[in-house]
Scaffold this motif. Sequence first.
Motif, PDB file in Angstrom:
ATOM      1  N   UNK A  24       0.793  -1.232   0.000  1.00 29.55           N
ATOM      2  CA  UNK A  24       0.000   0.000   0.000  1.00 29.55           C
ATOM      3  C   UNK A  24       0.826   1.284   0.000  1.00 29.55           C
ATOM      4  N   UNK A  25       2.127   1.202   0.170  1.00 31.81           N
ATOM      5  CA  UNK A  25       2.914   2.417   0.391  1.00 31.81           C
ATOM      6  C   UNK A  25       2.841   3.400  -0.772  1.00 31.81           C
ATOM      7  N   UNK A  26       2.719   2.918  -1.995  1.00 33.73           N
ATOM      8  CA  UNK A  26       2.616   3.834  -3.129  1.00 33.73           C
ATOM      9  C   UNK A  26       1.307   4.605  -3.090  1.00 33.73           C
ATOM     10  N   UNK A  27       0.204   3.914  -2.738  1.00 30.72           N
ATOM     11  CA  UNK A  27      -1.100   4.576  -2.640  1.00 30.72           C
ATOM     12  C   UNK A  27      -1.077   5.623  -1.535  1.00 30.72           C
ATOM     13  N   UNK A  31      -1.047  10.410  -1.331  1.00 30.30           N
ATOM     14  CA  UNK A  31      -2.138  11.051  -0.595  1.00 30.30           C
ATOM     15  C   UNK A  31      -1.692  12.263   0.223  1.00 30.30           C
ATOM     16  N   UNK A  32      -0.425  12.310   0.610  1.00 29.51           N
ATOM     17  CA  UNK A  32       0.048  13.333   1.542  1.00 29.51           C
ATOM     18  C   UNK A  32       1.249  14.108   0.992  1.00 29.51           C
ATOM     19  N   UNK A  93      -4.385   3.210   9.484  1.00 33.89           N
ATOM     20  CA  UNK A  93      -4.083   3.801   8.187  1.00 33.89           C
ATOM     21  C   UNK A  93      -4.041   2.728   7.096  1.00 33.89           C
ATOM     22  N   UNK A  94      -3.427   1.601   7.413  1.00 34.85           N
ATOM     23  CA  UNK A  94      -3.342   0.510   6.432  1.00 34.85           C
ATOM     24  C   UNK A  94      -4.718  -0.068   6.124  1.00 34.85           C
ATOM     25  N   UNK A  95      -5.528  -0.253   7.161  1.00 31.47           N
ATOM     26  CA  UNK A  95      -6.892  -0.752   6.961  1.00 31.47           C
ATOM     27  C   UNK A  95      -7.681   0.189   6.059  1.00 31.47           C
ATOM     28  N   UNK A  96      -7.576   1.472   6.338  1.00 33.36           N
ATOM     29  CA  UNK A  96      -8.301   2.497   5.591  1.00 33.36           C
ATOM     30  C   UNK A  96      -7.854   2.513   4.125  1.00 33.36           C
ATOM     31  N   UNK A  97      -6.545   2.503   3.909  1.00 29.71           N
ATOM     32  CA  UNK A  97      -6.020   2.558   2.544  1.00 29.71           C
ATOM     33  C   UNK A  97      -6.361   1.296   1.751  1.00 29.71           C
ATOM     34  N   UNK A  98      -6.389   0.171   2.424  1.00 26.17           N
ATOM     35  CA  UNK A  98      -6.671  -1.090   1.737  1.00 26.17           C
ATOM     36  C   UNK A  98      -8.131  -1.206   1.315  1.00 26.17           C
TER      37      UNK A  98
END
Length: 244
Positions: A24-27, A31-32, A93-98
């Motif tokens: 997920x790090x690229x997504x 974002x920020x 954050x990971x849950x949200x992005x996924x």
Amino acid sequence: MQQTAIVTVTHDPIGRNVDLFHELQEWIGDTYSEFFITISEESSPTLIHEVQKSKFNTKIIPKLGAAHARREAVKFGLGGTSSHFHYCDFDRLLTWAQNHLNELKKTVQLLHQFDYLIIGRTKRAFATHPIEWIETEKITNKICSLELGREVDITAGSCSFSRVAGEYIQQHSKEKMTDVEWPMIVHRIANLEVGYHAVEGLEYHEKINSVNTQVNDTEAWLSRLKLSLIISETAYNVGKKRIY
């Protein structure tokens, strides 16, 4: 142009979130404007390496509890150049992005409108949590709502704040739990407005968000009840002038 940094913390000795962060790090990176994370020195070396080679500015800290880690993350983030900051626990954050990436991006676009924003859960997202979390956090949320004068979900692990509000937080934060301490500092000491926004993305997924401890049901309930009491008392006490 308003810029928003992500500020987060993690303690992950077994490297539970290494693969998901790699995915997920690229997504998240799109974002920020800036990226700040404090990682406990007891976390997985693999996770630390993975984060260090990403966009995140990384600070390794002693394991002294979540409140200490969060305060260190705020201090770290304020050293950057962004005007606003989104705090979110790393696993959240990971849950949200996924699962709700579009919602995450839309939420970040809203943050510059507020000096402080409590980011809570929709009814559906709240209902995904373990029952001992749900029932005890109902009490916490009720007391915090009474103190703030509006209905809020305070214990979802996410908020946002302006640089001005962040400086007040850095100066005054000292309690055992920061969930409600930070908005009360902003509300009562800084005299700035505290907003509220509920999202789907702060839902619970056992593989990502569970507390990795071996306890029986009674111990789990007692642990959450103690947290509820600490947070509720903080909501009542922080920022109030008292005459003795």
